[in-house]
Motif scaffolding. Sequence first.
Motif, PDB file in Angstrom:
ATOM      1  N   LEU A  18       0.852  -1.189   0.000  1.00 28.63           N
ATOM      2  CA  LEU A  18       0.000   0.000   0.000  1.00 28.63           C
ATOM      3  C   LEU A  18       0.890   1.241   0.000  1.00 28.63           C
ATOM      4  CD1 LEU A  18      -2.925   1.168   0.343  1.00 28.63           C
ATOM      5  CD2 LEU A  18      -2.451   1.174   2.796  1.00 28.63           C
ATOM      6  N   LEU A  19       0.648   2.154  -0.940  1.00 31.89           N
ATOM      7  CA  LEU A  19       1.401   3.405  -0.983  1.00 31.89           C
ATOM      8  C   LEU A  19       0.745   4.422  -0.052  1.00 31.89           C
ATOM      9  CD1 LEU A  19       2.032   3.826  -4.816  1.00 31.89           C
ATOM     10  CD2 LEU A  19       3.665   3.095  -3.071  1.00 31.89           C
ATOM     11  N   TRP A  20       1.550   5.116   0.712  1.00 32.25           N
ATOM     12  CA  TRP A  20       1.104   6.208   1.592  1.00 32.25           C
ATOM     13  C   TRP A  20       1.674   7.483   0.996  1.00 32.25           C
ATOM     14  CZ3 TRP A  20      -2.192   7.709   5.087  1.00 32.25           C
ATOM     15  CH2 TRP A  20      -1.907   8.771   5.929  1.00 32.25           C
ATOM     16  N   LEU A  21       0.785   8.369   0.512  1.00 33.21           N
ATOM     17  CA  LEU A  21       1.233   9.531  -0.248  1.00 33.21           C
ATOM     18  C   LEU A  21       0.600  10.829   0.255  1.00 33.21           C
ATOM     19  CD1 LEU A  21       0.851   7.916  -3.793  1.00 33.21           C
ATOM     20  CD2 LEU A  21       3.010   8.393  -2.612  1.00 33.21           C
ATOM     21  N   PRO A  22       1.312  11.950   0.073  1.00 28.99           N
ATOM     22  CA  PRO A  22       0.728  13.251   0.421  1.00 28.99           C
ATOM     23  C   PRO A  22      -0.180  13.739  -0.707  1.00 28.99           C
ATOM     24  CG  PRO A  22       2.967  13.552  -0.352  1.00 28.99           C
ATOM     25  CD  PRO A  22       2.710  12.064  -0.350  1.00 28.99           C
ATOM     26  N   GLY A  23      -1.411  14.049  -0.367  1.00 22.17           N
ATOM     27  CA  GLY A  23      -2.361  14.542  -1.356  1.00 22.17           C
ATOM     28  C   GLY A  23      -2.876  15.920  -0.991  1.00 22.17           C
ATOM     29  N   VAL A  24      -3.316  16.645  -2.005  1.00 20.29           N
ATOM     30  CA  VAL A  24      -3.926  17.953  -1.791  1.00 20.29           C
ATOM     31  C   VAL A  24      -5.293  17.971  -2.478  1.00 20.29           C
ATOM     32  CG1 VAL A  24      -1.837  19.325  -1.404  1.00 20.29           C
ATOM     33  CG2 VAL A  24      -2.561  18.843  -3.749  1.00 20.29           C
ATOM     34  N   ASN A  25      -6.226  18.658  -1.844  1.00 17.16           N
ATOM     35  CA  ASN A  25      -7.575  18.839  -2.379  1.00 17.16           C
ATOM     36  C   ASN A  25      -7.863  20.332  -2.450  1.00 17.16           C
ATOM     37  OD1 ASN A  25      -8.219  16.031  -2.328  1.00 17.16           O
ATOM     38  ND2 ASN A  25      -8.651  16.207  -0.147  1.00 17.16           N
ATOM     39  N   ALA A  26      -8.614  20.719  -3.486  1.00 12.22           N
ATOM     40  CA  ALA A  26      -8.966  22.129  -3.664  1.00 12.22           C
ATOM     41  C   ALA A  26     -10.472  22.292  -3.701  1.00 12.22           C
ATOM     42  CB  ALA A  26      -8.371  22.660  -4.962  1.00 12.22           C
ATOM     43  N   VAL A  27     -10.969  23.198  -2.873  1.00 11.50           N
ATOM     44  CA  VAL A  27     -12.349  23.662  -2.982  1.00 11.50           C
ATOM     45  C   VAL A  27     -12.227  25.059  -3.571  1.00 11.50           C
ATOM     46  CG1 VAL A  27     -14.509  24.122  -1.793  1.00 11.50           C
ATOM     47  CG2 VAL A  27     -13.016  22.281  -0.974  1.00 11.50           C
ATOM     48  N   VAL A  28     -12.412  25.146  -4.892  1.00  8.19           N
ATOM     49  CA  VAL A  28     -12.178  26.378  -5.639  1.00  8.19           C
ATOM     50  C   VAL A  28     -13.499  27.112  -5.835  1.00  8.19           C
ATOM     51  CG1 VAL A  28     -11.275  27.394  -7.762  1.00  8.19           C
ATOM     52  CG2 VAL A  28     -10.280  25.266  -6.878  1.00  8.19           C
ATOM     53  N   PHE A  29     -13.541  28.370  -5.409  1.00  2.78           N
ATOM     54  CA  PHE A  29     -14.723  29.218  -5.571  1.00  2.78           C
ATOM     55  C   PHE A  29     -14.467  30.269  -6.644  1.00  2.78           C
ATOM     56  CE2 PHE A  29     -15.218  27.601  -1.267  1.00  2.78           C
ATOM     57  CZ  PHE A  29     -16.565  27.298  -1.214  1.00  2.78           C
TER      58      PHE A  29
END
Length: 171
Positions: A18-29
């Motif tokens: 299992l890969l453990w990775l840094p992710g980013v999410n954007a809530v763009v307005f």
Amino acid sequence: MIPEFVARLRQSIGPDELLWLPGVNAVVFDDAGRVLLQQKSADREWSILSGILDPGENPADGLCREIWEETGVVATVDRLVSITVSPVRAHRNGDRAQYLELTFRCTAVDGVARVNDDESDAVAWFAVDDLPTMESLAHKKIALAAGNDPVPWFEPSAWMPVLADDRAAHR
């Protein structure tokens, strides 16, 4: 598209880990208060924009890069909204990964929303009170981003150490 560093990592550790990775999410307005969403080509589900950080990449830079790559929209990062851990995700190539997700509120400042890569079938702006069906955590992140709380949300800890007294009681 699989980032080059992930492909090299997968080669090194094999296909089963299992890969453990840094992710980013954007809530763009946008200026009208609408949220930019993508319909992912992998599963046809609507979601907030997301991506994987490259090694050593600043989260805000990586997020702005992902927004541009996926939608053609230039955005600024306003604030951190939440810190979460994704469920284990099985990708089309067979990779299994789990992500430490940093979700940010962002503002669109330029560009026209369009499908800009092969990760999306569609991108569109939605009113916050008229969102398509998505996983419940995405709805929570949008609600958090729409609010004004400057403190990021995170799931409280449920972990507790096993103390010596507890071990003795369980013998």
